[in-house]
Design a protein around this motif. Structure first.
Motif, PDB file in Angstrom:
ATOM      1  N   ILE A   1       0.791  -1.237   0.057  1.00  0.00           N
ATOM      2  CA  ILE A   1       0.142   0.001   0.173  1.00  0.00           C
ATOM      3  C   ILE A   1       0.848   1.325   0.085  1.00  0.00           C
ATOM      4  O   ILE A   1       0.569   2.296  -0.545  1.00  0.00           O
ATOM      5  CB  ILE A   1      -0.916   0.155   1.273  1.00  0.00           C
ATOM      6  CG1 ILE A   1      -1.912  -1.264   1.199  1.00  0.00           C
ATOM      7  CG2 ILE A   1      -1.719   1.367   1.267  1.00  0.00           C
ATOM      8  CD1 ILE A   1      -2.817  -1.371   2.206  1.00  0.00           C
ATOM      9  N   LEU A   2       2.043   1.079   0.885  1.00  0.00           N
ATOM     10  CA  LEU A   2       2.720   2.502   0.952  1.00  0.00           C
ATOM     11  C   LEU A   2       3.477   2.459  -0.538  1.00  0.00           C
ATOM     12  O   LEU A   2       3.728   3.881  -0.937  1.00  0.00           O
ATOM     13  CB  LEU A   2       3.752   2.200   2.095  1.00  0.00           C
ATOM     14  CG  LEU A   2       5.121   3.209   2.131  1.00  0.00           C
ATOM     15  CD1 LEU A   2       4.179   4.707   2.602  1.00  0.00           C
ATOM     16  CD2 LEU A   2       5.905   2.876   3.156  1.00  0.00           C
ATOM     17  N   LYS A   3       3.775   1.520  -0.945  1.00  0.00           N
ATOM     18  CA  LYS A   3       4.429   1.691  -2.392  1.00  0.00           C
ATOM     19  C   LYS A   3       3.694   2.147  -3.427  1.00  0.00           C
ATOM     20  O   LYS A   3       3.926   3.049  -4.366  1.00  0.00           O
ATOM     21  CB  LYS A   3       5.254   0.146  -3.026  1.00  0.00           C
ATOM     22  CG  LYS A   3       6.381  -0.357  -1.941  1.00  0.00           C
ATOM     23  CD  LYS A   3       6.739  -1.556  -2.533  1.00  0.00           C
ATOM     24  CE  LYS A   3       8.188  -2.124  -1.814  1.00  0.00           C
ATOM     25  NZ  LYS A   3       8.641  -3.223  -2.341  1.00  0.00           N
ATOM     26  N   LEU A   4       2.349   1.733  -3.417  1.00  0.00           N
ATOM     27  CA  LEU A   4       1.586   2.224  -4.270  1.00  0.00           C
ATOM     28  C   LEU A   4       1.190   3.701  -3.855  1.00  0.00           C
ATOM     29  O   LEU A   4       1.000   4.507  -4.801  1.00  0.00           O
ATOM     30  CB  LEU A   4      -0.081   1.464  -4.025  1.00  0.00           C
ATOM     31  CG  LEU A   4      -1.032   2.078  -4.875  1.00  0.00           C
ATOM     32  CD1 LEU A   4      -0.804   1.985  -6.252  1.00  0.00           C
ATOM     33  CD2 LEU A   4      -2.629   1.350  -4.376  1.00  0.00           C
ATOM     34  N   GLY A   5       1.227   4.213  -2.780  1.00  0.00           N
ATOM     35  CA  GLY A   5       1.070   5.699  -2.135  1.00  0.00           C
ATOM     36  C   GLY A   5       2.031   6.534  -3.076  1.00  0.00           C
ATOM     37  O   GLY A   5       1.949   7.639  -3.373  1.00  0.00           O
ATOM     38  N   ILE A   6       3.339   5.833  -2.579  1.00  0.00           N
ATOM     39  CA  ILE A   6       4.536   6.653  -3.207  1.00  0.00           C
ATOM     40  C   ILE A   6       4.534   6.760  -4.917  1.00  0.00           C
ATOM     41  O   ILE A   6       4.771   7.964  -5.275  1.00  0.00           O
ATOM     42  CB  ILE A   6       5.462   5.955  -2.677  1.00  0.00           C
ATOM     43  CG1 ILE A   6       6.010   5.858  -1.078  1.00  0.00           C
ATOM     44  CG2 ILE A   6       7.003   6.522  -3.257  1.00  0.00           C
ATOM     45  CD1 ILE A   6       7.088   5.250  -0.665  1.00  0.00           C
ATOM     46  N   GLY A   7       4.140   5.674  -5.294  1.00  0.00           N
ATOM     47  CA  GLY A   7       3.805   5.775  -6.795  1.00  0.00           C
ATOM     48  C   GLY A   7       2.761   6.908  -7.532  1.00  0.00           C
ATOM     49  O   GLY A   7       3.230   7.515  -8.223  1.00  0.00           O
ATOM     50  N   LEU A   8       1.789   6.773  -6.529  1.00  0.00           N
ATOM     51  CA  LEU A   8       0.760   7.854  -7.103  1.00  0.00           C
ATOM     52  C   LEU A   8       1.312   9.239  -6.701  1.00  0.00           C
ATOM     53  O   LEU A   8       1.023  10.072  -7.049  1.00  0.00           O
ATOM     54  CB  LEU A   8      -0.599   7.638  -6.161  1.00  0.00           C
ATOM     55  CG  LEU A   8      -1.238   6.536  -6.543  1.00  0.00           C
ATOM     56  CD1 LEU A   8      -2.443   6.291  -5.530  1.00  0.00           C
ATOM     57  CD2 LEU A   8      -1.691   6.310  -7.772  1.00  0.00           C
ATOM     58  N   PHE A   9       1.934   9.441  -5.430  1.00  0.00           N
ATOM     59  CA  PHE A   9       2.552  10.690  -4.954  1.00  0.00           C
ATOM     60  C   PHE A   9       3.801  11.062  -6.406  1.00  0.00           C
ATOM     61  O   PHE A   9       3.881  12.472  -6.533  1.00  0.00           O
ATOM     62  CB  PHE A   9       3.114  10.705  -3.728  1.00  0.00           C
ATOM     63  CG  PHE A   9       3.464  12.172  -3.285  1.00  0.00           C
ATOM     64  CD1 PHE A   9       2.475  12.976  -2.806  1.00  0.00           C
ATOM     65  CD2 PHE A   9       4.722  12.400  -2.998  1.00  0.00           C
ATOM     66  CE1 PHE A   9       2.812  14.156  -2.096  1.00  0.00           C
ATOM     67  CE2 PHE A   9       5.200  13.547  -2.618  1.00  0.00           C
ATOM     68  CZ  PHE A   9       4.277  14.445  -2.243  1.00  0.00           C
ATOM     69  N   PHE A  10       4.372  10.272  -6.627  1.00  0.00           N
ATOM     70  CA  PHE A  10       5.479  10.589  -7.728  1.00  0.00           C
ATOM     71  C   PHE A  10       4.962  11.302  -8.794  1.00  0.00           C
ATOM     72  O   PHE A  10       5.455  12.017  -9.543  1.00  0.00           O
ATOM     73  CB  PHE A  10       6.057   9.168  -7.773  1.00  0.00           C
ATOM     74  CG  PHE A  10       7.162   9.409  -9.387  1.00  0.00           C
ATOM     75  CD1 PHE A  10       8.229   9.881  -9.263  1.00  0.00           C
ATOM     76  CD2 PHE A  10       6.699   8.984 -10.747  1.00  0.00           C
ATOM     77  CE1 PHE A  10       9.241   9.941 -10.212  1.00  0.00           C
ATOM     78  CE2 PHE A  10       7.429   9.215 -11.782  1.00  0.00           C
ATOM     79  CZ  PHE A  10       8.915   9.757 -11.204  1.00  0.00           C
ATOM     80  N   LEU A  11       3.604  10.732  -9.206  1.00  0.00           N
ATOM     81  CA  LEU A  11       2.752  11.738 -10.473  1.00  0.00           C
ATOM     82  C   LEU A  11       2.529  12.823 -10.038  1.00  0.00           C
ATOM     83  O   LEU A  11       2.511  13.714 -10.774  1.00  0.00           O
ATOM     84  CB  LEU A  11       1.735  10.850 -10.607  1.00  0.00           C
ATOM     85  CG  LEU A  11       1.847   9.178 -11.305  1.00  0.00           C
ATOM     86  CD1 LEU A  11       0.540   8.500 -11.351  1.00  0.00           C
ATOM     87  CD2 LEU A  11       2.661   9.326 -12.598  1.00  0.00           C
ATOM     88  N   VAL A  12       2.079  13.116  -8.591  1.00  0.00           N
ATOM     89  CA  VAL A  12       1.910  14.613  -8.248  1.00  0.00           C
ATOM     90  C   VAL A  12       3.060  15.462  -8.329  1.00  0.00           C
ATOM     91  O   VAL A  12       3.049  16.504  -8.960  1.00  0.00           O
ATOM     92  CB  VAL A  12       1.514  14.363  -6.855  1.00  0.00           C
ATOM     93  CG1 VAL A  12       0.988  15.797  -6.372  1.00  0.00           C
ATOM     94  CG2 VAL A  12       0.065  13.612  -6.822  1.00  0.00           C
ATOM     95  N   VAL A  13       4.059  14.835  -8.140  1.00  0.00           N
ATOM     96  CA  VAL A  13       5.464  15.730  -7.858  1.00  0.00           C
ATOM     97  C   VAL A  13       5.895  15.961  -9.425  1.00  0.00           C
ATOM     98  O   VAL A  13       6.224  17.007  -9.839  1.00  0.00           O
ATOM     99  CB  VAL A  13       6.815  14.842  -7.506  1.00  0.00           C
ATOM    100  CG1 VAL A  13       7.970  15.445  -7.702  1.00  0.00           C
ATOM    101  CG2 VAL A  13       6.196  14.786  -5.969  1.00  0.00           C
TER     102      VAL A  13
END
Length: 233
Positions: A148-160
């Motif tokens: 779940i954390l890896k998924l969250g970081i992946g989604l946040f990467f798109l925001v960045v």
């Protein structure tokens, strides 16, 4: 505590920059143009000078709600910017026309950002839930990998990525606006520099947002690259 520190510092800097920006616009909203042209008239002239005839200039409610909509080709100016004949109004209206010009010329970064908007809208809905849930699972399990954390970081990467792409787009739109203002002598020397200062401070809000997001991303990545037993949260 590292995460809260990053968020806190970013929020504080963002608050300061936004306060300065609003104060600048408040001051420059009292500096009336010698040309007596409103924000609407400035926008229409800039569009005409660049041979853009299919973009409408509209008035919208709110403060600092000005934006260019590439979907329906409209420049939406807040009521004050739309009607005022000031240095602040000319800065904002010309900047939004800069985006319309980017669209007309097929500016690659703008096209890329427009393609990313649907993905960003999806990411924004779930990124905070995924990261907070992932961090909870990660630390409660003693540092075990959390999907779940890896998924969250992946989604946040798109925001960045979206934030970083936005930076050159905003700077380019301002440069196009200032070039036109200078070359067409729409404003005098004082008015030009006030408009330029307004746009510089407006750009700083995007810089702070992008750097804050990047710092958070680096922190999240450090969870996996550093000592997983350390207390970061």
């Amino acid at each position: 505590m590292t995460y809260y520190l990053i968020v806190g510092i970013t929020f504080l800097i963002s608050l300061i920059v936004n306060t300065i920006l609003k104060n600048k616009f408040r001051v420059y909203s009292k500096l009336y143009l010698d040309s007596h042209m409103s924000g609407k008239e400035i926008a229409e002239k800039m569009l005409t000078d660049h041979g853009i005839w299919d973009v409408k200039v509209l008035s919208v409610e709110g403060e600092l709600t000005d934006h260019y909509n590439p979907m329906n080709k409209t420049i939406n100016l807040s009521e004050k910017v739309y009607n005022d004949k000031t240095a602040a109004a000319v800065a904002v209206s010309a900047h939004e026309c800069g985006h319309a010009l980017q669209h007309r010329l097929g500016y690659n970064l703008l096209k890329l950002r427009n393609h990313l908007i649907p993905i960003l809208n999806f990411s924004s809905r779930f990124v905070n839930i995924a990261i907070m849930s992932g961090l909870t699972v990660f630390y409660s399990s003693g540092g075990k990998d959390s999907l779940i954390l890896k998924l969250g970081i992946g989604l946040f990467f798109l925001v960045v990525v979206f934030s970083l792409i936005t930076l050159p787009i905003e700077f380019d739109a301002s440069n196009r606006a200032l070039t036109w203002l200078r070359n067409k002598n729409v404003v005098n020397h004082q008015e030009y520099h006030k408009a330029k200062e307004s746009l510089n401070w407006a750009a700083m809000t995007y810089v702070v947002s992008a750097l804050g997001s990047l710092a958070q991303l680096i922190y999240f990545l450090s969870i996996f690259t550093g000592d997983k037993k350390d207390e970061h949260f």
